[in-house]
Design a protein around this motif. Structure first.
Motif, mmCIF file in Angstrom:
data_model
loop_
_atom_site.group_PDB
_atom_site.id
_atom_site.type_symbol
_atom_site.label_atom_id
_atom_site.label_comp_id
_atom_site.label_asym_id
_atom_site.label_seq_id
_atom_site.Cartn_x
_atom_site.Cartn_y
_atom_site.Cartn_z
ATOM 1 N N VAL A 466 30.658 35.842 42.043
ATOM 2 C CA VAL A 466 31.750 35.049 42.625
ATOM 3 C C VAL A 466 32.332 34.095 41.577
ATOM 4 N N ALA A 467 31.459 33.485 40.778
ATOM 5 C CA ALA A 467 31.915 32.553 39.746
ATOM 6 C C ALA A 467 32.800 33.250 38.725
ATOM 7 N N LEU A 468 32.412 34.449 38.319
ATOM 8 C CA LEU A 468 33.208 35.187 37.346
ATOM 9 C C LEU A 468 34.589 35.530 37.907
ATOM 10 N N GLU A 469 34.648 35.794 39.198
ATOM 11 C CA GLU A 469 35.939 36.058 39.829
ATOM 12 C C GLU A 469 36.781 34.794 39.893
ATOM 13 N N THR A 475 38.963 39.377 35.793
ATOM 14 C CA THR A 475 40.316 39.834 35.485
ATOM 15 C C THR A 475 40.492 40.024 33.991
ATOM 16 N N MET A 476 39.932 39.098 33.206
ATOM 17 C CA MET A 476 40.042 39.202 31.751
ATOM 18 C C MET A 476 39.317 40.444 31.236
ATOM 19 N N PRO A 519 31.724 44.085 41.191
ATOM 20 C CA PRO A 519 33.107 43.599 41.287
ATOM 21 C C PRO A 519 33.973 44.031 40.107
ATOM 22 N N ILE A 520 33.374 44.181 38.920
ATOM 23 C CA ILE A 520 34.141 44.619 37.757
ATOM 24 C C ILE A 520 34.606 46.059 37.937
ATOM 25 N N VAL A 521 33.711 46.914 38.403
ATOM 26 C CA VAL A 521 34.055 48.320 38.605
ATOM 27 C C VAL A 521 35.131 48.468 39.672
ATOM 28 N N ILE A 522 35.017 47.722 40.759
ATOM 29 C CA ILE A 522 36.025 47.812 41.838
ATOM 30 C C ILE A 522 37.377 47.317 41.339
#
Length: 593
Positions: A466-469, A475-476, A519-522
């Protein structure tokens, strides 16, 4: 302070990636457990404002950890009611009549069982059976122990409930708006990998080592034997008597040595007279140890405080988790021995009797400890995340009359989920309520069956995701990867995701990799406008099907210690297995996904 706020405002995404990189470094260095690193990482994001309060607490609404906890309890009920024990007895009877066929049946049974139970307890239960099969059939132990872990991992990839990793990925994917996964949605691809893996295991069996495990001490005993010590009290009636005159030793208990004044003596000790304070180093099975404890003639085991008696309180059995911080240290230095008024009265290591004595034995993952202490001390041990199976003792009576309830509860979870009548999380929690109400397992035993370390790791890594999002790091990263992926055909994305997850999971925690990459893959799939589902399934299986290192999966760590393997043994057969299973799974995803 203003400078820091400005820095965080401009470089939020970059700072988020720096924290992530530092976490990866600590995962690899292993100075702290993966759970501690994950918690510290989540705290760092929250402290820097990269993770807000709402985002932090939102992770506790994810169903995956609760489902995993419920499945731990259901597996505990199957153990408590003797269901798994009866299955093991059946296997051993088969082994006596058809030894070679029994090996095949055990491996296939472990594969099927791991599809519907968490594969770690399946391996824990079957390790002693593998020892017996090796003895009965004459097949070298090392040719059986590693395959046990391999087939359990393969079986866990067949259904959504086979591994905690599958449930984590499915839970995050549902939170990201994807259609929820059913219990058998990954079955076609998991079965493809399992069939290929089993065939490859048979064909590559010549790569498995066949040398016997090294055994400490002069008598290795069997899989059920413990190393213990009998301390001669100052008022003992045995003082002055020759050891050979004692009737304590026989098939179930054997004298290995005598420790006196810091010196250990071996060989023929029958003529030695006992002195006050002598320590008899003994190999004994659990029944013999409990008999010696109740006799009151000796004080058993070791304690930090000499006034702590092993004859008081209760006796529990606990397995040392592969992630225990004291791995490699002396048993006398294990932290709980100094923090609690307890005595360790025995240590069991499958076919590897530790030594030279109880206090100096070096701790390994999967070691089983017999611990005596008060009820308060036992409660503290149940809360110890570095001990597995606490309070699930083989000496306790099974509740066999409740077995049908536990079996029915597990079957209903599978059926309701498979038919789409009820989500797996809800079905599992209702089943937990049913087995508690019918006393298949007591409440304390149920909570003790839950691996709290796994749940905390999952929650912490969900918070990191969640923090990375929120920081924009996801996104980066997607922005960096997208140009490279745009030139690749859609089928190649499946292979890239699978093998990226596989390589990371061979080095880091499977659950941490799964929670981080989902979340990165999605997001990458959305950016490339491709179906995310095959990529998520590739991530699920790739993060679990790890065979090339003993740290690649928890079951690998268990058999690594029990079978006395070398690191290179896993690499030799694990690398080709990783490739073959990966190609099969990815090929099935391309053709059927």
């Amino acid at each position: 302070m203003h400078f820091m706020s400005a820095l965080l405002g401009v470089y939020r995404a970059e700072i988020g990636l720096i924290i992530l990189a530092l976490m990866f470094v600590e995962f690899v260095r292993e100075r702290y457990s993966p759970t501690v690193v994950s918690v510290l990482g989540a705290c760092a994001y929250a402290a820097l404002g990269l993770l807000d309060e709402k985002g932090l607490f939102s992770v506790f609404s994810n169903s995956a950890p609760l489902t995993i906890g419920a499945m731990f309890v259901l597996a505990g009920a199957l153990i408590r009611t003797g269901t798994i024990n009866r299955a093991a007895d059946f296997v051993m009877k088969r082994a006596e009549k058809h030894p070679r066929l029994a090996i095949v049946e055990v491996m296939l049974g472990a594969t099927v069982a791991s599809a519907f139970l968490n594969n770690t307890p399946v391996v824990v239960v079957l390790i002693p059976i593998i020892f017996k099969l090796s003895q009965v059939t004459g097949v070298p132990l090392k040719k059986l122990m590693m395959p046990l872990s391999i087939v359990a991992v393969l079986g866990g990839c067949i259904t959504l409930i086979g591994t905690s990793t599958n449930l984590i990925v499915a839970g995050i994917a549902a939170d990201q708006g994807m259609t929820p996964f059913g219990i058998f949605d990954i079955a076609p691809f998991g079965i493809a990998g399992t069939v290929a893996g089993l065939a490859a295991l048979v064909g590559l069996s010549f790569l498995l080592p066949s040398d016997p495990p090294a055994i400490s001490g002069q008598d290795g005993g069997n899989a059920q034997d413990y190393l213990t010590e009998l301390v001669v009290p100052h008022d003992s009636e045995y003082i002055g008597r020759e050891i050979g005159s004692l009737t304590l030793f026989g098939r179930s208990a054997a004298l290995l040595g005598l420790k006196r004044a810091g010196e250990i003596r071996r060989g023929d000790l029958s003529q030695e007279e006992l002195h006050a304070g002598d320590r008899l180093i003994v190999r004994a099975d659990g029944t013999a140890i409990m008999t010696l404890r109740e006799s009151g003639h000796f004080e058993l085991g070791i304690a930090a405080d000499s006034e702590t008696s092993g004859r008081e309180g209760t006796v529990i059995e606990a397995m040392v988790a592969p992630s225990h911080p004291s791995i490699g240290e002396r048993l006398m230095d294990i932290p709980f021995l100094h923090a609690l008024r307890v005595r360790i009265i025995g240590i069991n290591r499958a076919r590897h009797l530790p030594g030279p004595n109880l206090a100096e034995a070096r701790i390994r993952g999967a070691d089983r400890l017999l611990i005596a202490g008060s009820d308060d001390a036992m409660r503290s041990l149940r809360d110890n995340p570095n001990l597995m199976g606490v309070d699930i003792s083989r000496t306790r009576a099974f509740r066999r009359n409740k077995a049908w309830i536990a079996i029915l509860a597990m079957a209903m979870v599978i059926a309701l989920s498979a038919l789409g009548i009820m989500g797996i999380g809800l079905a599992a929690i209702i089943a937990v309520g049913a087995i508690l109400a019918t006393r298949c397992i007591d409440a304390e035993e149920a909570w003790g069956a839950i691996d709290g370390d796994v749940l905390v790791l999952i929650f912490a890594m969900l918070a990191v995701g969640v923090a990375l999002e929120q920081a924009g790091s996801v996104t980066m990263m997607v922005g960096w990867i997208t140009p490279l992926m745009q030139v690749a055909p859609p089928w190649a994305l499946i292979f890239i995701v699978y093998f990226a997850a596989l390589i990371l999971s061979e080095l880091l925690s499977n659950n941490a990799v799964a929670a981080l990459m989902t979340p990165i893959v999605i997001a990458l799939a959305h950016q490339l406008q491709v179906d995310a589902r095959p990529l998520v399934i590739a991530l699920m299986i790739g993060a679990s099907a790890c065979f090339a290192t003993p740290i690649g999966y928890q079951t690998n760590a268990l058999v690594y210690a029990a079978g006395d393997y070398r690191f290179a043994d896993f690499v030799r057969i694990g690398v080709p297995l990783n490739i073959i299973v990966g190609l099969a799974v990815c090929g099935a995803l391309v053709l059927l996904g």
